[in-house]
Design a protein around this motif. Structure first.
Motif, short mmCIF file in Angstrom:
data_model
loop_
_atom_site.label_atom_id
_atom_site.label_comp_id
_atom_site.label_asym_id
_atom_site.label_seq_id
_atom_site.Cartn_x
_atom_site.Cartn_y
_atom_site.Cartn_z
N VAL A 1 2.76 -6.35 0.32
CA VAL A 1 3.09 -5.44 -0.41
C VAL A 1 4.57 -5.27 -0.37
CG1 VAL A 1 3.50 -2.80 -0.57
CG2 VAL A 1 1.21 -3.81 0.02
N ALA A 2 5.35 -5.55 0.85
CA ALA A 2 6.86 -5.80 1.07
C ALA A 2 7.37 -6.84 0.10
CB ALA A 2 7.23 -6.17 2.27
N TYR A 3 6.71 -8.04 -0.17
CA TYR A 3 7.17 -9.21 -0.86
C TYR A 3 6.96 -8.91 -2.13
CZ TYR A 3 7.12 -13.46 -3.25
OH TYR A 3 7.50 -14.75 -3.84
N ALA A 4 6.05 -7.84 -2.55
CA ALA A 4 5.91 -7.58 -4.19
C ALA A 4 7.28 -6.92 -4.47
CB ALA A 4 4.67 -6.88 -4.32
N PHE A 5 7.54 -5.67 -3.50
CA PHE A 5 8.72 -4.88 -3.92
C PHE A 5 9.95 -5.63 -3.77
CE2 PHE A 5 5.88 -1.28 -2.79
CZ PHE A 5 5.97 -0.35 -3.83
N ALA A 6 9.99 -6.68 -2.71
CA ALA A 6 11.18 -7.31 -2.70
C ALA A 6 11.58 -8.65 -3.90
CB ALA A 6 11.34 -8.10 -1.25
N ARG A 7 10.54 -9.13 -4.31
CA ARG A 7 10.72 -10.28 -5.11
C ARG A 7 10.01 -10.22 -6.55
NH1 ARG A 7 15.32 -12.62 -3.46
NH2 ARG A 7 15.11 -13.42 -1.16
N LEU A 8 8.89 -9.37 -6.65
CA LEU A 8 8.56 -9.31 -7.89
C LEU A 8 8.97 -8.19 -8.71
CD1 LEU A 8 4.64 -9.89 -6.83
CD2 LEU A 8 6.57 -11.67 -7.70
N ARG A 9 9.03 -8.41 -10.09
CA ARG A 9 9.43 -7.35 -11.00
C ARG A 9 8.36 -6.93 -11.92
NH1 ARG A 9 14.89 -7.13 -11.03
NH2 ARG A 9 16.18 -8.91 -10.31
N PHE A 10 8.01 -5.38 -11.77
CA PHE A 10 7.02 -4.95 -12.49
C PHE A 10 7.45 -3.46 -12.73
CE2 PHE A 10 6.30 -4.72 -7.97
CZ PHE A 10 6.21 -3.15 -7.67
N PRO A 11 6.76 -3.03 -13.87
CA PRO A 11 7.40 -1.69 -14.25
C PRO A 11 7.03 -0.45 -13.39
CG PRO A 11 5.98 -2.57 -16.03
CD PRO A 11 5.88 -3.43 -14.71
#
Length: 296
Positions: free
Chosen positions: A112-122
Protein backbone atom coordinates in the motif's frame (compact mmCIF):
# COMPACT_ATOMS: atom_id res chain seq x y z
CA UNK A 1 41.21 41.56 -0.23
CA UNK A 2 42.89 39.02 2.05
CA UNK A 3 43.15 35.50 0.71
CA UNK A 4 42.96 32.24 2.55
CA UNK A 5 46.09 30.13 2.91
CA UNK A 6 46.68 27.60 0.20
CA UNK A 7 46.29 24.64 2.58
CA UNK A 8 43.00 25.99 3.88
CA UNK A 9 41.52 26.32 0.40
CA UNK A 10 42.35 22.74 -0.51
CA UNK A 11 41.19 21.26 2.80
CA UNK A 12 38.40 18.74 2.38
CA UNK A 13 35.22 18.62 4.48
CA UNK A 14 36.47 15.44 6.11
CA UNK A 15 39.56 17.29 7.32
CA UNK A 16 37.37 20.00 8.81
CA UNK A 17 35.24 17.35 10.55
CA UNK A 18 38.37 15.87 12.08
CA UNK A 19 39.24 19.13 13.83
CA UNK A 20 38.77 18.67 17.59
CA UNK A 21 36.05 20.72 19.29
CA UNK A 22 36.92 24.05 20.80
CA UNK A 23 37.60 24.33 24.50
CA UNK A 24 34.53 26.53 24.90
CA UNK A 25 32.32 23.61 23.83
CA UNK A 26 33.71 21.28 26.50
CA UNK A 27 31.56 22.52 29.44
CA UNK A 28 28.47 22.32 27.25
CA UNK A 29 29.27 18.74 26.25
CA UNK A 30 29.94 17.76 29.87
CA UNK A 31 26.56 19.14 30.94
CA UNK A 32 24.73 17.39 28.09
CA UNK A 33 26.39 14.03 28.73
CA UNK A 34 25.78 14.35 32.46
CA UNK A 35 22.07 14.99 31.88
CA UNK A 36 21.85 12.08 29.45
CA UNK A 37 23.61 9.78 31.93
CA UNK A 38 21.29 10.89 34.74
CA UNK A 39 18.23 10.34 32.55
CA UNK A 40 19.45 6.90 31.51
CA UNK A 41 20.07 5.92 35.12
CA UNK A 42 16.59 7.13 36.06
CA UNK A 43 14.93 5.03 33.38
CA UNK A 44 17.11 1.97 34.08
CA UNK A 45 16.47 2.07 37.81
CA UNK A 46 13.12 0.16 37.72
CA UNK A 47 14.61 -2.49 35.43
CA UNK A 48 17.62 -2.92 37.70
CA UNK A 49 15.31 -3.25 40.70
CA UNK A 50 13.29 -5.89 38.82
CA UNK A 51 16.44 -7.91 38.11
CA UNK A 52 17.57 -7.53 41.71
CA UNK A 53 14.20 -8.66 43.04
CA UNK A 54 14.15 -11.70 40.76
CA UNK A 55 17.39 -12.93 42.37
CA UNK A 56 16.31 -12.53 46.00
CA UNK A 57 14.92 -15.08 48.41
CA UNK A 58 11.69 -14.59 50.34
CA UNK A 59 13.43 -12.91 53.29
CA UNK A 60 15.40 -10.53 51.08
CA UNK A 61 12.21 -9.07 49.58
CA UNK A 62 11.34 -7.24 52.78
CA UNK A 63 14.83 -6.48 54.01
CA UNK A 64 15.25 -3.00 55.50
CA UNK A 65 17.15 -1.12 54.21
CA UNK A 66 16.48 -2.57 50.75
CA UNK A 67 19.31 -4.55 49.18
CA UNK A 68 20.10 -3.57 45.62
CA UNK A 69 22.50 -6.47 45.20
CA UNK A 70 21.35 -9.68 46.90
CA UNK A 71 23.91 -11.46 49.05
CA UNK A 72 23.23 -14.75 47.26
CA UNK A 73 21.60 -14.92 43.83
CA UNK A 74 18.61 -17.24 43.71
CA UNK A 75 18.65 -18.47 40.12
CA UNK A 76 16.09 -21.08 41.07
CA UNK A 77 13.44 -18.32 40.89
CA UNK A 78 13.65 -18.45 37.09
CA UNK A 79 13.18 -22.20 37.09
CA UNK A 80 10.19 -21.84 39.40
CA UNK A 81 8.72 -19.14 37.17
CA UNK A 82 8.88 -21.36 34.08
CA UNK A 83 7.42 -24.36 35.92
CA UNK A 84 4.59 -22.41 37.59
CA UNK A 85 2.53 -22.09 34.38
CA UNK A 86 2.61 -23.64 30.87
CA UNK A 87 5.41 -21.38 29.74
CA UNK A 88 6.48 -23.34 26.66
CA UNK A 89 2.91 -23.61 25.36
CA UNK A 90 2.25 -19.90 25.88
CA UNK A 91 5.62 -19.01 24.35
CA UNK A 92 4.82 -21.04 21.23
CA UNK A 93 1.39 -19.40 20.92
CA UNK A 94 2.90 -15.93 21.26
CA UNK A 95 5.69 -16.70 18.80
CA UNK A 96 3.20 -17.97 16.23
CA UNK A 97 0.97 -14.90 16.57
CA UNK A 98 3.95 -12.57 16.41
CA UNK A 99 5.46 -14.21 13.31
CA UNK A 100 2.17 -14.20 11.38
CA UNK A 101 1.44 -10.60 12.39
CA UNK A 102 4.90 -9.41 11.37
CA UNK A 103 4.63 -11.11 7.98
CA UNK A 104 1.16 -9.71 7.30
CA UNK A 105 2.06 -6.22 8.45
CA UNK A 106 5.25 -5.96 6.40
CA UNK A 107 3.62 -7.45 3.29
CA UNK A 108 0.43 -5.40 3.22
CA UNK A 109 1.85 -2.10 4.48
CA UNK A 110 4.73 -2.14 2.00
CA UNK A 111 2.42 -2.77 -0.97
CA UNK A 112 0.00 0.00 0.00
CA UNK A 113 2.84 2.40 0.80
CA UNK A 114 4.42 1.78 -2.59
CA UNK A 115 1.12 2.56 -4.30
CA UNK A 116 0.79 5.86 -2.44
CA UNK A 117 4.42 6.77 -3.07
CA UNK A 118 4.96 5.81 -6.72
CA UNK A 119 1.66 5.09 -8.49
CA UNK A 120 -0.64 7.80 -9.76
CA UNK A 121 -4.38 7.17 -9.53
CA UNK A 122 -7.49 9.36 -9.07
CA UNK A 123 -8.01 10.54 -5.50
CA UNK A 124 -4.59 9.43 -4.27
CA UNK A 125 -4.16 12.42 -1.96
CA UNK A 126 -7.72 12.13 -0.65
CA UNK A 127 -7.37 8.46 0.21
CA UNK A 128 -3.99 9.03 1.84
CA UNK A 129 -5.38 11.84 4.03
CA UNK A 130 -8.34 9.63 4.91
CA UNK A 131 -5.91 6.88 5.87
CA UNK A 132 -3.98 9.22 8.14
CA UNK A 133 -7.25 10.39 9.71
CA UNK A 134 -7.86 6.86 10.99
CA UNK A 135 -4.83 7.26 13.24
CA UNK A 136 -6.88 9.73 15.31
CA UNK A 137 -9.42 7.06 16.26
CA UNK A 138 -8.65 5.51 19.66
CA UNK A 139 -8.70 1.73 19.75
CA UNK A 140 -11.43 1.86 22.40
CA UNK A 141 -13.82 3.36 19.84
CA UNK A 142 -13.54 0.41 17.45
CA UNK A 143 -13.25 -2.31 20.09
CA UNK A 144 -16.96 -3.16 20.39
CA UNK A 145 -17.78 -2.96 16.64
CA UNK A 146 -14.80 -5.21 15.87
CA UNK A 147 -15.85 -7.71 18.52
CA UNK A 148 -19.39 -7.85 17.09
CA UNK A 149 -17.99 -8.31 13.58
CA UNK A 150 -15.62 -11.09 14.59
CA UNK A 151 -18.37 -12.78 16.61
CA UNK A 152 -20.69 -12.84 13.59
CA UNK A 153 -17.86 -14.32 11.54
CA UNK A 154 -17.36 -17.04 14.15
CA UNK A 155 -13.79 -16.03 14.89
CA UNK A 156 -14.06 -15.79 18.68
CA UNK A 157 -11.64 -18.09 20.55
CA UNK A 158 -9.42 -18.30 17.47
CA UNK A 159 -6.26 -16.50 16.39
CA UNK A 160 -7.95 -14.92 13.36
CA UNK A 161 -8.98 -11.64 15.07
CA UNK A 162 -5.40 -11.24 16.26
CA UNK A 163 -3.70 -11.89 12.91
CA UNK A 164 -6.02 -11.12 9.97
CA UNK A 165 -6.20 -7.32 10.61
CA UNK A 166 -2.42 -7.11 10.13
CA UNK A 167 -2.86 -8.29 6.52
CA UNK A 168 -4.81 -5.09 5.79
CA UNK A 169 -1.97 -2.79 6.77
CA UNK A 170 -1.71 -0.11 9.42
CA UNK A 171 -2.01 3.63 8.94
CA UNK A 172 1.20 4.45 10.79
CA UNK A 173 3.17 1.69 9.08
CA UNK A 174 1.95 2.76 5.63
CA UNK A 175 2.88 6.36 6.37
CA UNK A 176 6.32 5.29 7.61
CA UNK A 177 7.09 3.24 4.52
CA UNK A 178 5.64 5.79 2.12
CA UNK A 179 7.93 8.47 3.47
CA UNK A 180 10.89 6.13 3.07
CA UNK A 181 9.93 5.15 -0.48
CA UNK A 182 9.84 8.83 -1.43
CA UNK A 183 13.54 9.13 -0.58
CA UNK A 184 14.47 6.51 -3.21
CA UNK A 185 15.46 8.19 -6.50
CA UNK A 186 12.76 7.95 -9.14
CA UNK A 187 15.45 7.40 -11.78
CA UNK A 188 15.87 3.81 -10.56
CA UNK A 189 12.28 2.88 -11.28
CA UNK A 190 12.25 4.79 -14.57
CA UNK A 191 15.37 2.96 -15.75
CA UNK A 192 13.77 -0.36 -14.83
CA UNK A 193 10.63 0.55 -16.78
CA UNK A 194 12.72 1.38 -19.84
CA UNK A 195 14.25 -2.09 -19.59
CA UNK A 196 10.72 -3.55 -19.57
CA UNK A 197 10.50 -4.45 -15.88
CA UNK A 198 6.88 -4.72 -14.62
CA UNK A 199 5.72 -2.53 -11.76
CA UNK A 200 5.49 -5.41 -9.30
CA UNK A 201 9.08 -6.50 -9.93
CA UNK A 202 10.26 -2.90 -9.53
CA UNK A 203 8.68 -2.96 -6.10
CA UNK A 204 10.03 -6.44 -5.32
CA UNK A 205 13.57 -6.19 -6.66
CA UNK A 206 14.41 -2.50 -6.22
CA UNK A 207 12.34 -0.91 -3.48
CA UNK A 208 12.19 -3.73 -0.95
CA UNK A 209 15.97 -4.41 -0.90
CA UNK A 210 16.65 -0.67 -0.53
CA UNK A 211 14.09 -0.36 2.27
CA UNK A 212 15.56 -2.83 4.76
CA UNK A 213 15.96 -0.21 7.54
CA UNK A 214 12.31 0.90 7.26
CA UNK A 215 11.07 -2.69 7.00
CA UNK A 216 13.13 -3.65 10.05
CA UNK A 217 11.63 -0.73 11.95
CA UNK A 218 8.14 -1.83 10.99
CA UNK A 219 8.89 -5.41 12.00
CA UNK A 220 10.21 -4.30 15.40
CA UNK A 221 7.11 -2.19 16.06
CA UNK A 222 4.84 -5.09 15.09
CA UNK A 223 6.83 -7.52 17.21
CA UNK A 224 6.58 -5.34 20.30
CA UNK A 225 2.88 -4.67 19.71
CA UNK A 226 1.99 -8.34 19.30
CA UNK A 227 4.38 -9.85 21.84
CA UNK A 228 3.22 -7.50 24.63
CA UNK A 229 -0.46 -7.43 23.62
CA UNK A 230 -2.70 -8.22 26.56
CA UNK A 231 -6.07 -6.71 25.69
CA UNK A 232 -6.53 -8.46 22.34
CA UNK A 233 -5.98 -12.04 23.60
CA UNK A 234 -8.02 -11.23 26.70
CA UNK A 235 -11.03 -10.26 24.57
CA UNK A 236 -10.93 -12.94 21.88
CA UNK A 237 -9.38 -16.02 23.54
CA UNK A 238 -11.22 -18.28 25.98
CA UNK A 239 -9.33 -21.57 25.75
CA UNK A 240 -6.38 -21.63 28.19
CA UNK A 241 -4.39 -23.74 25.71
CA UNK A 242 -4.44 -20.77 23.30
CA UNK A 243 -3.31 -18.16 25.83
CA UNK A 244 -0.29 -15.97 25.14
CA UNK A 245 2.52 -15.07 27.51
CA UNK A 246 0.81 -11.84 28.48
CA UNK A 247 -2.31 -13.71 29.60
CA UNK A 248 -0.20 -16.40 31.24
CA UNK A 249 1.72 -13.77 33.16
CA UNK A 250 -1.54 -12.24 34.36
CA UNK A 251 -2.82 -15.65 35.46
CA UNK A 252 0.46 -16.26 37.24
CA UNK A 253 0.13 -12.92 39.01
CA UNK A 254 -3.39 -13.73 40.20
CA UNK A 255 -2.27 -17.11 41.52
CA UNK A 256 1.19 -16.26 42.89
CA UNK A 257 0.89 -12.51 43.47
CA UNK A 258 2.71 -12.60 46.80
CA UNK A 259 5.82 -14.33 45.40
CA UNK A 260 7.34 -11.14 44.07
CA UNK A 261 10.73 -12.67 43.33
CA UNK A 262 9.27 -15.38 41.11
CA UNK A 263 6.90 -12.86 39.57
CA UNK A 264 9.78 -10.59 38.59
CA UNK A 265 11.69 -13.55 37.19
CA UNK A 266 8.71 -14.47 35.00
CA UNK A 267 8.38 -10.86 33.83
CA UNK A 268 12.04 -10.71 32.81
CA UNK A 269 11.74 -13.98 30.88
CA UNK A 270 8.73 -12.61 28.97
CA UNK A 271 10.46 -9.29 28.33
CA UNK A 272 13.83 -10.78 27.29
CA UNK A 273 13.00 -11.47 23.59
CA UNK A 274 11.95 -7.84 23.09
CA UNK A 275 15.22 -6.57 24.56
CA UNK A 276 17.31 -8.99 22.50
CA UNK A 277 15.48 -8.07 19.29
CA UNK A 278 15.89 -4.35 19.87
CA UNK A 279 19.62 -4.49 20.52
CA UNK A 280 20.13 -6.93 17.65
CA UNK A 281 18.29 -4.72 15.14
CA UNK A 282 19.19 -1.40 16.74
CA UNK A 283 21.23 -0.26 13.73
CA UNK A 284 18.36 -0.83 11.31
CA UNK A 285 15.87 0.69 13.72
CA UNK A 286 17.80 3.94 14.18
CA UNK A 287 18.59 4.16 10.46
CA UNK A 288 14.95 3.65 9.54
CA UNK A 289 13.71 6.31 11.95
CA UNK A 290 16.44 8.76 10.86
CA UNK A 291 15.90 8.42 7.11
CA UNK A 292 12.11 8.32 7.18
CA UNK A 293 10.51 11.67 6.52
CA UNK A 294 13.45 13.30 4.75
CA UNK A 295 11.25 13.93 1.75
CA UNK A 296 7.51 14.46 1.82
Amino acid sequence: MPTLPHDTVRASPRQYAAVPPRLGDLPHRVVVYALLAAGSALFLLPFFWMVSTSLKNEAGLFHIPPQWIPSEAQWSNYEAAVQSFPFLQYAWNTTFLTAVSMFGSVLSSSIVAYAFARLRFPGRTFWFVLLLATMMLPSQVTMIPLFILFKQLGWIDTYLPLTVPFFFGGAFYIFLLRQFFLTIPRELSEAAKIDGCPEFFIFLRIFLPLSKPALATLAIFTFMLTWNDFLGPLIYLNDPDKFTLALGLRSFQMQYGTRWNVMMAASIIVMLPTIVLFFTCQRYFIEGITLTGVKG
